[in-house]
Enzyme design. Structure first.
Site, PDB file in Angstrom:
ATOM      1  N   HIS A 343      23.758 -13.093  -2.952  1.00  0.00           N
ATOM      2  CA  HIS A 343      23.121 -11.890  -3.459  1.00  0.00           C
ATOM      3  C   HIS A 343      24.105 -10.754  -3.708  1.00  0.00           C
ATOM      4  CE1 HIS A 343      19.243 -13.719  -2.199  1.00  0.00           C
ATOM      5  NE2 HIS A 343      18.770 -12.975  -3.164  1.00  0.00           N
ATOM      6  N   GLY A 344      25.286 -10.812  -3.157  1.00  0.00           N
ATOM      7  CA  GLY A 344      26.236  -9.749  -3.417  1.00  0.00           C
ATOM      8  C   GLY A 344      27.504  -9.890  -2.608  1.00  0.00           C
TER       9      GLY A 344
END
Length: 541
Positions: A343-344
């Protein structure tokens, strides 16, 4: 080009659909598919033309590797292909994070050229990795470069999913009816698209200021009080829900206009009564990918090693510390840690994944104990509302790491949520202090303040989440999408009934429904074009 932009709604989507059907009706299916590939590359390049060659190169290289694997399976070539995809993803998405972490830990002073994250690189990378694995296993075989290119860059699902399997989408282009316009497909697709647009523009973008203000303040050193912290965190939770749910509906709707059904990717996750149930409803195709290509290989690899050593296989549902740790806890924790990193690039995303790994392990432990002591699920039904509430609270707390710019900023917000910075009654509720003296006036002022202070979209969103059926439940007989459950289940399109409560009203094409959708479309367009167009939150992953 954003789904909620004038360019997409005004000319790209209708123009692309019209030309696709004109070529299809003329008897040129390959030309129609070629048109979709060209239009999809144009759609991708609208954001930054410099990264179109990266997408095209990725498609070409993975096509050749997949072609070779389908002809002659090779573990070495498969590993090399997966590694190449992950290296490209890692360079663009995680290189800066790794360099910064090394510099912080060792004072190395490493420098890195400024990199702009290519749009959708996580999505088309995972989709192609799944294709390579399936090709090596003999589950899919694609000889046509045109068809493979369409599989990867089909514009409705290119930017933020769903993550599609080759066998789910490409066979639909083998049907003659796909290339002929259908009133049913167009009406269903447009209805779903409008619902998604409403979710994004009217709910998600209107709730965003409540969360943005609080998190931005925390990033600049402002310590939110308990009420402000919780309002900001819950607002972000509702914003993310409608942002991602809206995108998922718009992707499914745009695809369905052309007769293509994408996998279901979102199924009322905030109605889940456990974190396991939650992850079977939220970003369902990502959960399915991680289950099939991370979790299952880890557990199956352990089982194979035990059998080769002459040891009996471990049984995860049997009480025992070792089976639980090896077959449930470790694979689950590893899978969710990778999901967090996906996600990041940042330690806050690592912690987001770790939190959900811990929550899932605890949930699995409870299920094992319940199985061991013969406690049936029917005994827990009266407690379901409490389970829904606890799941939502746990998710909202974890989203603080998802939203915050750093771990430090996340803890600033969490301290506020824990009440360490005191409590101040929110402005809309201040009239309650004199409700005993003037109850009618106090209630009127509370309602007025909720509207003026921007809380109405938040309350509306919450009511839709928990009191209304979702898009799939309402239009279920139209078969708007295939079913993408995270666990082994029925064939696509047959498992949706399990998600629907009894008595849910059904969508039926009619003049009143058409007028209602038209009015909703007009209202949403007016708000969309009257404000600054905002990106979807998942476009950055």
């Amino acid at each position: 080009m954003l789904f909620n932009s004038f360019e997409f709604i005004g000319w790209f989507l209708p123009g692309t659909v019209a030309v696709f059907f004109l070529l299809g009706v003329a008897g040129w299916p390959k030309a129609a598919m070629t048109w979709l590939v060209v239009a999809s590359l144009f759609f991708y390049g609208w954001w930054n033309p410099a990264y179109v060659p990266l997408l095209v190169s990725s498609i070409g290289v993975n096509y050749l590797i997949g072609l070779s694997l389908a002809r002659r399976p090779s573990r070495l070539l498969l590993v090399a292909g997966i590694a190449a995809n992950l290296l490209v993803l890692g360079w663009y998405k995680y290189a800066a994070f790794v360099f910064d972490s090394v510099n912080l830990a060792f004072g190395a002073g490493l420098t890195l050229p400024e990199l702009l994250l290519p749009l959708a690189i996580s999505f088309f990378t995972f989709q192609q990795i799944a294709f390579l694995v399936d090709a090596n296993a003999g589950l899919t075989h694609e000889k046509s470069l045109l068809r493979y290119s369409l599989f990867v860059c089909f514009f409705p699902q290119l930017i933020a999913g769903p993550i599609v399997h080759h066998k789910e989408m490409l066979p639909q282009f083998d049907r003659d009816e796909t290339f002929r316009p259908s009133v049913a497909n167009l009406s269903v697709g447009l209805t779903v698209f409008v619902i998604g647009l409403f979710k994004k523009v009217v709910i998600a973008d209107s709730v965003a200021p409540l969360s943005t203000a609080m998190f931005a303040g925390a990033a600049t050193g402002t310590e939110p009080d308990m009420a402000a912290a919780w309002i900001g965190a819950v607002a972000f939770s509702i914003q993310l829900y409608f942002d991602f749910s809206g995108y998922s509906d718009m992707a499914i709707g745009a695809s369905r206009m052309m007769g293509i059904r994408l996998p279901l990717n979102f199924a009322s996750p905030y109605k889940a009564a456990s974190i396991i149930d939650f992850w079977s409803r939220w970003h369902m195709t990502l959960t399915r990918f991680l289950t099939a290509y991370v979790y299952n290989p880890v557990t199956m690899g352990l089982t194979k090693r035990r059998l080769k050593a002459g040891l009996p296989p471990l049984r995860p549902k049997r009480p025992g510390f070792v089976p639980f740790i090896l077959l449930i806890a470790w694979p689950t924790f590893l899978t969710m840690a990778l999901a967090g990193v996906w996600h990041g690039a940042g330690w806050q995303f690592v912690l987001f994944g770790v939190i959900h790994g811990v929550l899932l392990v605890l949930n699995h432990a409870w299920r094992v104990l319940r199985h061991a002591f013969g406690i049936g699920p029917e005994r827990g039904r009266p407690w379901r509302p409490l389970g829904v509430a606890l799941t939502f609270v746990a998710w909202t707390v974890s989203l603080v790491f998802f939203k915050a710019e750093s771990v430090g900023h996340a803890f600033t917000v969490l301290e506020g949520m824990a009440g360490l910075n005191g409590f101040v009654l929110p402005h809309p509720l201040t009239p309650f202090t004199w409700i005993a003296d003037a109850p009618a006036a106090a209630l009127y002022m509370v309602a007025r303040n909720l509207v003026l202070d921007g809380y109405l979209p938040l309350l509306t969103g919450a009511a839709i989440v928990w009191l209304m059926p979702n898009t799939q439940e309402w239009i279920r007989d139209a078969g708007i999408a295939t079913t993408a459950r995270a666990v082994a289940g029925p064939a696509p399109g047959t498992g949706l009934a399990r998600l629907m409560p009894a008595g849910t009203p059904e969508w039926r094409p009619s003049v009143p429904v058409g007028l209602a959708i038209g009015m909703l479309f007009a209202f949403t367009l007016l708000q969309a074009f009257a404000t600054t167009t905002s990106e979807f939150l998942y476009f950055t992953f």
